[in-house]
Design a protein around this motif. Structure first.
Motif, PDB file in Angstrom:
ATOM      1  N   ASN B  28       0.811  -1.220   0.000  1.00  9.31           N
ATOM      2  CA  ASN B  28       0.000   0.000   0.000  1.00  9.31           C
ATOM      3  C   ASN B  28       0.847   1.274   0.000  1.00  9.31           C
ATOM      4  N   HIS B  29       2.147   1.106  -0.189  1.00  6.67           N
ATOM      5  CA  HIS B  29       3.025   2.271  -0.252  1.00  6.67           C
ATOM      6  C   HIS B  29       3.049   2.833  -1.671  1.00  6.67           C
ATOM      7  N   GLU B  96       4.637   5.229   2.706  1.00 12.18           N
ATOM      8  CA  GLU B  96       3.207   5.323   2.441  1.00 12.18           C
ATOM      9  C   GLU B  96       2.858   6.610   1.713  1.00 12.18           C
TER      10      GLU B  96
END
Lengths: 114, 114
Positions: B28-29, B96
């Motif tokens: 999810n980065h 992130e």
């Protein structure tokens, strides 16, 4: 331009305190602190954003003086596991979507002796 | 805990050869980075990558270097014609949301050019 860290090295007895400083000649948006053990990757400790704040992580805390563009990392009651090289990383601009890479200082070698 | 994965862990190559270093950032980065560290020295910024393009690069990142995100998971660093001075530990990192979040570093690829 890379931030300047001091001291270059510190030798402590277990239980003693240490302060590591990081300064920049540029206006900073954020300061990161990482610890790297020999042969391993840097591990994120904490981040301080402009606005001047102090953060804590167990017995490790840090402050950021925006006026002086300086950050300090405080290690209290040091443990053997704190040994390693501490790097500060600075970001000078955050362009709200742009990914500015951190510039790291040369590191401070911390040796904790029993 | 999510990790950044780098392969291979060690690579030995002859001068003039091309090498590709691979990284799988945290899923999810959104921001990806390559750094290198010559033995015993500081961590040096090479390049940052966001939204499928380079957002910043250092002086080290010359025409011999390139980065790609060939699919939704991999992030690669290519060195076209390696030189002896390219020998270093190469770290991939992801974040992130840029420098207001901590970076997670991979365990690195040790590149030795002979």
């Amino acid at each position: 331009q890379q931030p300047v860290q001091s001291p270059q090295a510190v030798i402590l007895r277990e239980g003693e305190d240490a302060v590591i400083n990081c300064s920049s000649s540029k206006a900073l948006y954020s300061v990161h602190w990482y610890r790297q053990k020999h042969g391993e990757a840097p591990v994120f400790l904490m981040i301080l954003l402009k606005g001047g704040e102090q953060k804590g992580h167990e017995k490790i805390s840090a402050s950021f003086n925006e006026k002086k563009q300086q950050s300090s990392l405080y290690l209290t009651a040091s443990q053997l596991s704190y040994s390693g090289t501490y790097f500060c990383g600075t970001a000078t601009v955050y362009s709200g979507g742009g990914a500015d890479g951190l510039t790291f200082g040369k590191g401070t070698h911390l040796i904790i002796q029993p | 805990e999510p990790e950044v994965t780098q392969t291979p862990s060690h690579q030995v190559t002859q001068m003039g050869q091309e090498v590709i270093l691979r990284c799988v950032p945290i899923s999810n980065h959104l921001y990806f980075y390559w750094y290198r560290q010559i033995l015993g020295q500081k961590v040096e910024f090479l390049v940052s990558f966001y939204n499928n393009e380079i957002s910043e690069k250092s002086e080290i990142f010359d025409d011999q270097f390139s980065v790609e995100r060939p699919d939704g998971s991999n992030f690669t660093l290519k060195i076209r014609s390696t030189k002896l001075e390219d020998s270093a530990m190469y770290f991939c990192a992801s974040s992130e949301a840029g420098p207001i979040y901590g970076y997670t570093f991979g365990s690195g690829t040790r590149l030795t050019v002979v």
